[in-house]
Design a protein around this motif. Sequence first.
Motif, PDB file in Angstrom:
ATOM      1  N   GLY A  92      27.080 -10.976 -10.674  1.00  0.00           N
ATOM      2  CA  GLY A  92      27.170 -12.093  -9.632  1.00  0.00           C
ATOM      3  C   GLY A  92      28.012 -11.419  -8.422  1.00  0.00           C
ATOM      4  O   GLY A  92      28.558 -10.427  -8.477  1.00  0.00           O
ATOM      5  N   ASP A  93      27.380 -12.238  -7.148  1.00  0.00           N
ATOM      6  CA  ASP A  93      27.810 -11.627  -6.129  1.00  0.00           C
ATOM      7  C   ASP A  93      27.798 -12.809  -4.972  1.00  0.00           C
ATOM      8  O   ASP A  93      27.036 -13.695  -5.139  1.00  0.00           O
ATOM      9  CB  ASP A  93      27.312 -10.479  -5.604  1.00  0.00           C
ATOM     10  CG  ASP A  93      27.826  -9.726  -4.431  1.00  0.00           C
ATOM     11  OD1 ASP A  93      28.410  -8.633  -4.740  1.00  0.00           O
ATOM     12  OD2 ASP A  93      27.907  -9.936  -3.431  1.00  0.00           O
ATOM     13  N   LEU A  94      28.690 -12.823  -4.073  1.00  0.00           N
ATOM     14  CA  LEU A  94      28.575 -13.746  -2.792  1.00  0.00           C
ATOM     15  C   LEU A  94      27.137 -13.667  -2.232  1.00  0.00           C
ATOM     16  O   LEU A  94      26.778 -14.703  -1.781  1.00  0.00           O
ATOM     17  CB  LEU A  94      29.660 -13.450  -1.734  1.00  0.00           C
ATOM     18  CG  LEU A  94      31.089 -13.680  -2.050  1.00  0.00           C
ATOM     19  CD1 LEU A  94      32.089 -13.277  -1.026  1.00  0.00           C
ATOM     20  CD2 LEU A  94      31.359 -15.133  -2.621  1.00  0.00           C
ATOM     21  N   LEU A  95      26.448 -12.364  -2.061  1.00  0.00           N
ATOM     22  CA  LEU A  95      25.181 -12.111  -1.972  1.00  0.00           C
ATOM     23  C   LEU A  95      24.242 -12.258  -3.037  1.00  0.00           C
ATOM     24  O   LEU A  95      24.179 -11.240  -3.692  1.00  0.00           O
ATOM     25  CB  LEU A  95      24.787 -10.792  -1.191  1.00  0.00           C
ATOM     26  CG  LEU A  95      26.231 -10.636   0.345  1.00  0.00           C
ATOM     27  CD1 LEU A  95      25.788  -9.149   0.754  1.00  0.00           C
ATOM     28  CD2 LEU A  95      25.597 -11.693   1.101  1.00  0.00           C
ATOM     29  N   GLU A  96      23.832 -13.395  -3.345  1.00  0.00           N
ATOM     30  CA  GLU A  96      23.161 -13.699  -4.574  1.00  0.00           C
ATOM     31  C   GLU A  96      22.003 -12.549  -4.692  1.00  0.00           C
ATOM     32  O   GLU A  96      21.535 -12.273  -5.887  1.00  0.00           O
ATOM     33  CB  GLU A  96      22.883 -15.104  -4.620  1.00  0.00           C
ATOM     34  CG  GLU A  96      23.813 -15.804  -4.952  1.00  0.00           C
ATOM     35  CD  GLU A  96      23.533 -17.246  -5.366  1.00  0.00           C
ATOM     36  OE1 GLU A  96      22.350 -17.523  -5.884  1.00  0.00           O
ATOM     37  OE2 GLU A  96      24.338 -18.368  -5.031  1.00  0.00           O
TER      38      GLU A  96
END
Length: 376
Positions: free
Chosen positions: A39-43
């Motif tokens: 997971g990441d803020l930048l999907e």
Amino acid sequence: MATSSSGAVGVGIIGAGNISDQYLTHLTSFPDVRVLAVGDLLEDRAKAQAAKYGVPRGGSVDSVLNDPDVDIIVNLTIPAVHVEVSLASIAAGKHVWTEKPIGIDREESQRLLKTADAAGLRVGVAPDTVLGPGVQTAKRAIARGDIGRPLFATTTFQWQGPELWHPNPAFLYAKGAGPLLDMGPYYVSTLLHVFGPVASVAALGLQGVPTRTVKSGELAGQEFPVEIPSTLSVLMDFEQGGQAQSLYSTDSPLKRHGIVEINGTEGTLVIPDPNTFGGDITIVRPLTDASVSDQEILEVPQEGVLAGRGLGLLDMARSIRDGRPHIATGEFGYHVLDTLLSIEEAAASRTYVDVESTLGEVGSLPADFDPLAATL
């Protein structure tokens, strides 16, 4: 809370930046863990990393936190949000392994450990390079008395800085980073394995330049501020005896790092770069005759299987299943942070600063620890 009790331990990764490649390369090769989600803020970046390494799911941070098959969250975010993401992982009922440092201040880091303890969940903290065959073999050599009684250590990390290669290096010069908070954990962790907890520190610091320039990638040419000392000269005194002197600098045109030398009553032990998992280990014997100019140099055979990032997480996963303590604990990570912040304070005040936290005995990995074995 994830409830799996047999088979590979489910792992989810939050943070799909540069360091995630190293973790994913090794974690996907360890049979006792299974990486299930990134997971990441930048999907889109998370989805790309998941696809690259054959991970089933990639997407948002919440999708990893809420994944019922994930037992442990690997927190690979920037230092400023380490505690925030780790607390969210605990709230989601997950154990957490966090990149170093555990946090950027004492209060929030202590809150994380207390929250995890109250929830019956574990915190593990990088670096786990010190659990590799390099440092662990050297630690066993010292315990055998191969250099007599260890007296003092010298460590060195100096070069011109990560802006030379990192595509977005500004966070490495922000509060919670710099050569001390970014690289110091490797060296301090190694010294804790040898000498035990730190009692007090002294330091001098300076800032070479107030701004730096990105040298590579899409941001090349962009300037950013330096918020921390970029050079620190450090003295450390240990509770159980022993001293260390260390240099941390990103102001040096001369690249000279990875130096860890433990000087004892019967020899000097040269330990591999603590930012790696292995390397050459040598013992230099003292001269016994003034007519002899060449000192005896002995090679110490490295014991154990060479692995990479995620070794400490693997030890934690196996320890959870076995019901025993893991080695790279949150308490260990907190003592490292407390020591590093005390160094910052000592440099600012130009006085000795006592390190308030302490540690019990620091555990070791056995020589036959095999990350590529299926044991669960």
